[in-house]
Motif scaffolding. Structure first.
Motif, PDB file in Angstrom:
ATOM      1  N   TYR A   1      50.442  57.435  73.797  1.00  0.00           N
ATOM      2  CA  TYR A   1      50.819  56.437  74.847  1.00  0.00           C
ATOM      3  C   TYR A   1      52.158  55.864  74.651  1.00  0.00           C
ATOM      4  O   TYR A   1      52.929  55.239  75.777  1.00  0.00           O
ATOM      5  CB  TYR A   1      49.799  55.158  74.498  1.00  0.00           C
ATOM      6  CG  TYR A   1      48.534  55.238  74.956  1.00  0.00           C
ATOM      7  CD1 TYR A   1      48.254  55.507  76.302  1.00  0.00           C
ATOM      8  CD2 TYR A   1      47.317  55.206  74.084  1.00  0.00           C
ATOM      9  CE1 TYR A   1      47.033  55.934  77.021  1.00  0.00           C
ATOM     10  CE2 TYR A   1      46.088  55.343  74.785  1.00  0.00           C
ATOM     11  CZ  TYR A   1      45.899  55.557  76.084  1.00  0.00           C
ATOM     12  OH  TYR A   1      44.744  55.781  76.492  1.00  0.00           O
TER      13      TYR A   1
ATOM     14  N   THR B   1      54.294  57.557  77.439  1.00  0.00           N
ATOM     15  CA  THR B   1      53.802  57.366  78.587  1.00  0.00           C
ATOM     16  C   THR B   1      54.156  55.950  79.392  1.00  0.00           C
ATOM     17  O   THR B   1      54.552  54.961  78.545  1.00  0.00           O
ATOM     18  CB  THR B   1      52.153  57.157  78.672  1.00  0.00           C
ATOM     19  OG1 THR B   1      51.575  56.221  78.086  1.00  0.00           O
ATOM     20  CG2 THR B   1      51.725  58.652  78.232  1.00  0.00           C
ATOM     21  N   GLU B   2      54.284  55.644  80.320  1.00  0.00           N
ATOM     22  CA  GLU B   2      54.179  54.660  81.073  1.00  0.00           C
ATOM     23  C   GLU B   2      52.680  54.118  81.666  1.00  0.00           C
ATOM     24  O   GLU B   2      52.086  54.584  82.452  1.00  0.00           O
ATOM     25  CB  GLU B   2      55.039  54.781  82.522  1.00  0.00           C
ATOM     26  CG  GLU B   2      55.304  53.303  83.264  1.00  0.00           C
ATOM     27  CD  GLU B   2      56.178  53.370  84.406  1.00  0.00           C
ATOM     28  OE1 GLU B   2      56.184  52.544  84.966  1.00  0.00           O
ATOM     29  OE2 GLU B   2      56.759  54.587  84.751  1.00  0.00           O
ATOM     30  N   TYR B   3      52.295  52.994  80.854  1.00  0.00           N
ATOM     31  CA  TYR B   3      50.945  52.923  80.972  1.00  0.00           C
ATOM     32  C   TYR B   3      50.608  51.264  80.960  1.00  0.00           C
ATOM     33  O   TYR B   3      51.325  50.545  80.046  1.00  0.00           O
ATOM     34  CB  TYR B   3      50.151  53.300  79.755  1.00  0.00           C
ATOM     35  CG  TYR B   3      48.448  53.163  79.866  1.00  0.00           C
ATOM     36  CD1 TYR B   3      47.852  53.266  81.313  1.00  0.00           C
ATOM     37  CD2 TYR B   3      48.034  52.976  78.759  1.00  0.00           C
ATOM     38  CE1 TYR B   3      46.559  52.982  81.047  1.00  0.00           C
ATOM     39  CE2 TYR B   3      46.545  52.663  78.848  1.00  0.00           C
ATOM     40  CZ  TYR B   3      45.847  52.827  79.907  1.00  0.00           C
ATOM     41  OH  TYR B   3      44.419  52.742  80.032  1.00  0.00           O
ATOM     42  N   SER B   4      49.945  50.631  81.759  1.00  0.00           N
ATOM     43  CA  SER B   4      49.901  49.139  81.632  1.00  0.00           C
ATOM     44  C   SER B   4      48.668  48.688  80.840  1.00  0.00           C
ATOM     45  O   SER B   4      48.320  47.550  80.895  1.00  0.00           O
ATOM     46  CB  SER B   4      49.704  48.685  83.277  1.00  0.00           C
ATOM     47  OG  SER B   4      48.602  49.075  83.591  1.00  0.00           O
TER      48      SER B   4
ATOM     49  N   THR C   1      45.666  55.179  85.044  1.00  0.00           N
ATOM     50  CA  THR C   1      46.187  56.137  84.649  1.00  0.00           C
ATOM     51  C   THR C   1      47.569  56.308  83.711  1.00  0.00           C
ATOM     52  O   THR C   1      48.345  55.368  84.352  1.00  0.00           O
ATOM     53  CB  THR C   1      46.101  57.516  85.558  1.00  0.00           C
ATOM     54  OG1 THR C   1      44.924  57.414  86.250  1.00  0.00           O
ATOM     55  CG2 THR C   1      46.462  58.534  84.918  1.00  0.00           C
ATOM     56  N   ALA C   2      47.672  56.615  82.613  1.00  0.00           N
ATOM     57  CA  ALA C   2      48.724  56.878  81.995  1.00  0.00           C
ATOM     58  C   ALA C   2      49.448  57.835  82.593  1.00  0.00           C
ATOM     59  O   ALA C   2      49.374  59.021  82.822  1.00  0.00           O
ATOM     60  CB  ALA C   2      48.617  56.968  80.541  1.00  0.00           C
ATOM     61  N   THR C   3      51.056  57.645  82.684  1.00  0.00           N
ATOM     62  CA  THR C   3      51.879  58.473  83.233  1.00  0.00           C
ATOM     63  C   THR C   3      53.123  58.941  82.100  1.00  0.00           C
ATOM     64  O   THR C   3      53.568  58.207  81.606  1.00  0.00           O
ATOM     65  CB  THR C   3      52.740  58.056  84.472  1.00  0.00           C
ATOM     66  OG1 THR C   3      51.826  57.556  85.384  1.00  0.00           O
ATOM     67  CG2 THR C   3      53.726  59.182  85.113  1.00  0.00           C
TER      68      THR C   3
ATOM     69  N   TYR D   1      51.956  48.696  77.958  1.00  0.00           N
ATOM     70  CA  TYR D   1      51.105  49.187  77.022  1.00  0.00           C
ATOM     71  C   TYR D   1      51.847  50.383  76.177  1.00  0.00           C
ATOM     72  O   TYR D   1      51.823  50.510  75.045  1.00  0.00           O
ATOM     73  CB  TYR D   1      49.667  49.286  77.495  1.00  0.00           C
ATOM     74  CG  TYR D   1      48.736  49.620  76.259  1.00  0.00           C
ATOM     75  CD1 TYR D   1      48.262  48.553  75.626  1.00  0.00           C
ATOM     76  CD2 TYR D   1      48.447  50.791  75.888  1.00  0.00           C
ATOM     77  CE1 TYR D   1      47.475  48.781  74.520  1.00  0.00           C
ATOM     78  CE2 TYR D   1      47.516  51.210  74.990  1.00  0.00           C
ATOM     79  CZ  TYR D   1      47.020  49.892  74.257  1.00  0.00           C
ATOM     80  OH  TYR D   1      46.153  50.548  73.202  1.00  0.00           O
ATOM     81  N   GLY D   2      52.318  51.136  77.313  1.00  0.00           N
ATOM     82  CA  GLY D   2      53.127  52.419  76.535  1.00  0.00           C
ATOM     83  C   GLY D   2      54.403  52.001  75.934  1.00  0.00           C
ATOM     84  O   GLY D   2      54.623  52.566  74.855  1.00  0.00           O
TER      85      GLY D   2
END
Length: 302
Positions: free
Chosen positions: A36, A39-42, A46-48, A260-261
């Protein structure tokens, strides 16, 4: 019984629960945190995957570096202020004996038994600029007594005092246990040789406490890096990130700002720093066996 424990299937069945617990409770979360972090993840959806972007951002994040500076200040405070005082107190308690020894041992450890929330709010009242105990003491000695202890200039020092005071009991108890495990025969031999208490402490207690000091210092540095609860309840990193610490900043980014990420990237850096710190401290405290070198010098002299 010997035949039973030599059976590989039995050994595997005994080891398996521990391995599964280690995998699902420790290794898997660490691996997910590393993933994570890229990644860009909130935290929802979905995590990017964005590669090293979170880590590049982290290198220029002033709030993060402020948190690392504050953690370093706290680690220095633990090692240079809290631990010497804790060791001296432990040595005095060991010599005190009787009921006084048990009484003061309990008194020094009480702050570690009390809830962190209670400790934080207690110190908030002590630091209160209007009716706080600290300002009232200053007024009693003729001072103005209107200091704002949580201003931008004073806040970090006020928080450091609380954290150093709060952790004193644990450090003292560990040193106290280490001193109690030293063979009293050594002290008796030193007394027969005419050594005073200062010499006994420097020549016997301190060298034999080296493994205990290593553990305590390592724990203190890691504790300084992962400080959160007390800081969160006292100042939540404010004002203006002046009392920000790494663990508190991680929480804010991951669960309040919904990054989050980015929060996991902070966590990964935090783990790496803890590992490096542990390895470096182990090297510093490593016992160096100089017997081969001495033998070589003797052989050369002969």
């Amino acid at each position: 019984m010997k035949k039973l424990y030599s059976n590989k299937l039995v050994i595997f069945s005994l080891v398996l629960p521990g391995l599964l617990l280690f995998f699902f409770a420790i290794l898997a979360p660490i691996c997910l945190s590393v993933y994570y972090g890229f990644t860009e993840y909130s935290g929802m959806g979905t995590a990017t995957f964005i590669g090293m972007e979170n880590y590049k951002k982290l290198m220029t994040d002033k709030a993060f570096w402020m948190s690392m500076r504050n953690s370093l200040l706290l680690a220095i405070g633990f090692i240079c202020i809290q631990h010497p005082l804790a060791m001296i107190t432990a040595a005095i308690l060991d010599k005190l004996g009787g009921r006084g020894e048990g009484f003061f041992r309990c008194v020094y450890f009480i702050p570690n038994v009390i809830s962190v929330a209670v400790i934080a709010y207690l110190w908030k009242f002590i630091y209160n600029p209007d009716f706080g105990l600290l300002n009232n003491i200053i007024k009693a000695f003729g001072g103005k007594g209107d200091i704002n202890w949580f201003s931008t200039d004073n806040a970090i020092w006020s928080v450091l005092i609380v954290l150093i005071w709060h952790g004193f009991g644990w450090g003292m108890l560990i040193y106290y246990t280490g001193i109690k495990n030293i063979d009293p025969v050594l002290y008796e031999a030193a007394a027969i040789d005419g050594a005073d208490q200062k010499t006994t402490f420097l020549k016997i207690t301190l060298p034999l406490m080296k493994p205990v000091i290593q553990v305590n210092v390592t724990m203190a540095v890691i504790s300084a890096l992962k400080q959160m609860e007390t800081v969160y309840l006292l100042t939540n990193g404010g004002p203006g990130n002046s009392t920000q610490f790494a663990a508190n900043y991680l929480y804010q980014q991951a669960f309040k700002a919904f990054k989050y990420g980015y929060g996991n990237a902070i966590g990964v850096v935090f783990i790496i720093i803890c590992l490096i710190t542990t390895v470096v401290l182990n090297k510093i405290f490593e016992e160096r066996d100089d017997r081969p070198a001495k033998a070589k010098r003797r052989k050369g002299a002969a």
